[in-house]
Design a protein around this motif. Structure first.
Motif, PDB file in Angstrom:
ATOM      1  N   SER A   1     -15.390  91.577   1.977  1.00 44.60           N
ATOM      2  CA  SER A   1     -15.309  91.707   3.435  1.00 44.60           C
ATOM      3  C   SER A   1     -13.889  92.080   3.860  1.00 44.60           C
ATOM      4  O   SER A   1     -13.587  92.124   5.043  1.00 44.60           O
ATOM      5  CB  SER A   1     -15.757  90.415   4.121  1.00 44.60           C
ATOM      6  OG  SER A   1     -14.885  89.356   3.814  1.00 44.60           O
TER       7      SER A   1
ATOM      8  N   GLY B   1     -19.635  92.947  10.297  1.00 40.44           N
ATOM      9  CA  GLY B   1     -21.057  93.213  10.078  1.00 40.44           C
ATOM     10  C   GLY B   1     -21.378  94.622   9.611  1.00 40.44           C
ATOM     11  O   GLY B   1     -22.543  95.030   9.615  1.00 40.44           O
TER      12      GLY B   1
ATOM     13  N   GLY C   1     -24.435  95.505   2.752  1.00 44.29           N
ATOM     14  CA  GLY C   1     -24.023  94.790   3.953  1.00 44.29           C
ATOM     15  C   GLY C   1     -22.843  93.872   3.751  1.00 44.29           C
ATOM     16  O   GLY C   1     -22.145  93.930   2.739  1.00 44.29           O
ATOM     17  N   ASP C   2     -22.641  93.037   4.744  1.00 39.40           N
ATOM     18  CA  ASP C   2     -21.593  92.013   4.747  1.00 39.40           C
ATOM     19  C   ASP C   2     -20.189  92.586   4.834  1.00 39.40           C
ATOM     20  O   ASP C   2     -19.223  91.976   4.378  1.00 39.40           O
ATOM     21  CB  ASP C   2     -21.683  91.093   3.520  1.00 39.40           C
ATOM     22  CG  ASP C   2     -23.026  90.413   3.396  1.00 39.40           C
ATOM     23  OD1 ASP C   2     -23.626  90.104   4.453  1.00 39.40           O
ATOM     24  OD2 ASP C   2     -23.483  90.202   2.258  1.00 39.40           O
TER      25      ASP C   2
ATOM     26  N   ARG D   1     -16.972  87.031  -1.739  1.00 36.10           N
ATOM     27  CA  ARG D   1     -17.267  87.317  -0.331  1.00 36.10           C
ATOM     28  C   ARG D   1     -16.003  87.756   0.403  1.00 36.10           C
ATOM     29  O   ARG D   1     -16.017  88.720   1.177  1.00 36.10           O
ATOM     30  CB  ARG D   1     -17.887  86.092   0.343  1.00 36.10           C
ATOM     31  CG  ARG D   1     -18.436  86.369   1.725  1.00 36.10           C
ATOM     32  CD  ARG D   1     -19.132  85.163   2.338  1.00 36.10           C
ATOM     33  NE  ARG D   1     -20.317  84.801   1.567  1.00 36.10           N
ATOM     34  CZ  ARG D   1     -20.490  83.625   0.953  1.00 36.10           C
ATOM     35  NH1 ARG D   1     -19.571  82.683   1.031  1.00 36.10           N
ATOM     36  NH2 ARG D   1     -21.581  83.380   0.273  1.00 36.10           N
TER      37      ARG D   1
ATOM     38  N   ARG E   1     -33.096  88.624  -1.165  1.00 32.11           N
ATOM     39  CA  ARG E   1     -31.697  89.044  -1.013  1.00 32.11           C
ATOM     40  C   ARG E   1     -31.500  90.516  -1.346  1.00 32.11           C
ATOM     41  O   ARG E   1     -30.449  91.076  -1.036  1.00 32.11           O
ATOM     42  CB  ARG E   1     -30.801  88.144  -1.853  1.00 32.11           C
ATOM     43  CG  ARG E   1     -30.819  86.738  -1.262  1.00 32.11           C
ATOM     44  CD  ARG E   1     -30.185  85.638  -2.038  1.00 32.11           C
ATOM     45  NE  ARG E   1     -29.127  85.964  -2.934  1.00 32.11           N
ATOM     46  CZ  ARG E   1     -28.730  85.149  -3.909  1.00 32.11           C
ATOM     47  NH1 ARG E   1     -29.328  83.979  -4.078  1.00 32.11           N
ATOM     48  NH2 ARG E   1     -27.741  85.493  -4.696  1.00 32.11           N
TER      49      ARG E   1
ATOM     50  N   ARG F   1     -12.628  96.412   0.061  1.00 29.57           N
ATOM     51  CA  ARG F   1     -14.080  96.565  -0.105  1.00 29.57           C
ATOM     52  C   ARG F   1     -14.445  98.007  -0.454  1.00 29.57           C
ATOM     53  O   ARG F   1     -15.172  98.264  -1.402  1.00 29.57           O
ATOM     54  CB  ARG F   1     -14.783  96.143   1.175  1.00 29.57           C
ATOM     55  CG  ARG F   1     -16.270  96.500   1.220  1.00 29.57           C
ATOM     56  CD  ARG F   1     -16.810  96.326   2.639  1.00 29.57           C
ATOM     57  NE  ARG F   1     -18.163  96.805   2.788  1.00 29.57           N
ATOM     58  CZ  ARG F   1     -19.240  96.060   2.611  1.00 29.57           C
ATOM     59  NH1 ARG F   1     -19.137  94.788   2.272  1.00 29.57           N
ATOM     60  NH2 ARG F   1     -20.437  96.578   2.770  1.00 29.57           N
TER      61      ARG F   1
ATOM     62  N   GLY G   1     -26.712  92.463   0.204  1.00 24.19           N
ATOM     63  CA  GLY G   1     -25.374  92.004   0.582  1.00 24.19           C
ATOM     64  C   GLY G   1     -24.364  92.438  -0.464  1.00 24.19           C
ATOM     65  O   GLY G   1     -24.703  92.686  -1.633  1.00 24.19           O
TER      66      GLY G   1
END
Length: 149
Positions: A33, A74, A69-70, A29, A127, A37, A105
């Motif tokens: 983010s 956002g 996403g993520d 994650r 998901r 990325r 995500g």
């Protein structure tokens, strides 16, 4: 190699898959983010035409949009894959109307394209969201050779 040192261009598909498998959700994650990325997404998606199986695609002609996403603040990155005439081409600047849109995500995307998560499972858990041609939705994952880890 620690995930924070990840340079996906220097890893083959299997090495990347094993690294993703060995990395915690929190670390993935953070990677997806952060500032690297886009490099990770660009590299992973740029490899998709190379693992495309025209023999499995048959006469499929379709535009598929990935909405990943993520992102920071956002953000959602959108990529376009065009399958036509037994070929697969990628664009980071979608311009065509999609026949199928896949929304996921970033961590789940990375796990799915490295063979560490199954698209059907992600869909059943809500998901991975699909919009568009249901028959294409079912066939799409089989058109690519995903690493096995």
């Amino acid at each position: 190699m620690p995930i924070e040192d990840l340079d996906p261009a220097k890893l083959d598909a299997r090495e990347l898959a094993l690294l993703v498998k060995a990395t915690s959700t929190d670390e993935l994650r953070e990677l997806m983010s952060g500032s690297r990325r886009r490099a990770v997404l660009d590299t992973v998606l740029a490899r998709m035409p190379g693992v495309f199986r025209s023999d499995r695609a048959g006469g499929t002609s379709a535009v598929v949009h990935w909405k990943i996403g993520d992102g920071p603040d956002g953000a959602v990155d959108v990529y376009e894959i065009v399958i036509d005439g037994g070929t697969c081409a990628l664009s980071a600047a979608p311009q065509r109307q999609p026949k199928l849109t896949l929304t996921v995500g970033a961590v789940d995307f990375l796990r799915m394209v490295t063979g560490n998560a199954h698209p059907v499972t992600l869909t059943m858990k809500g998901r991975l969201k699909t919009k568009g041609d249901l028959a294409l939705t079912a066939r799409f994952p089989h058109m690519f050779d995903v690493p096995r880890v």
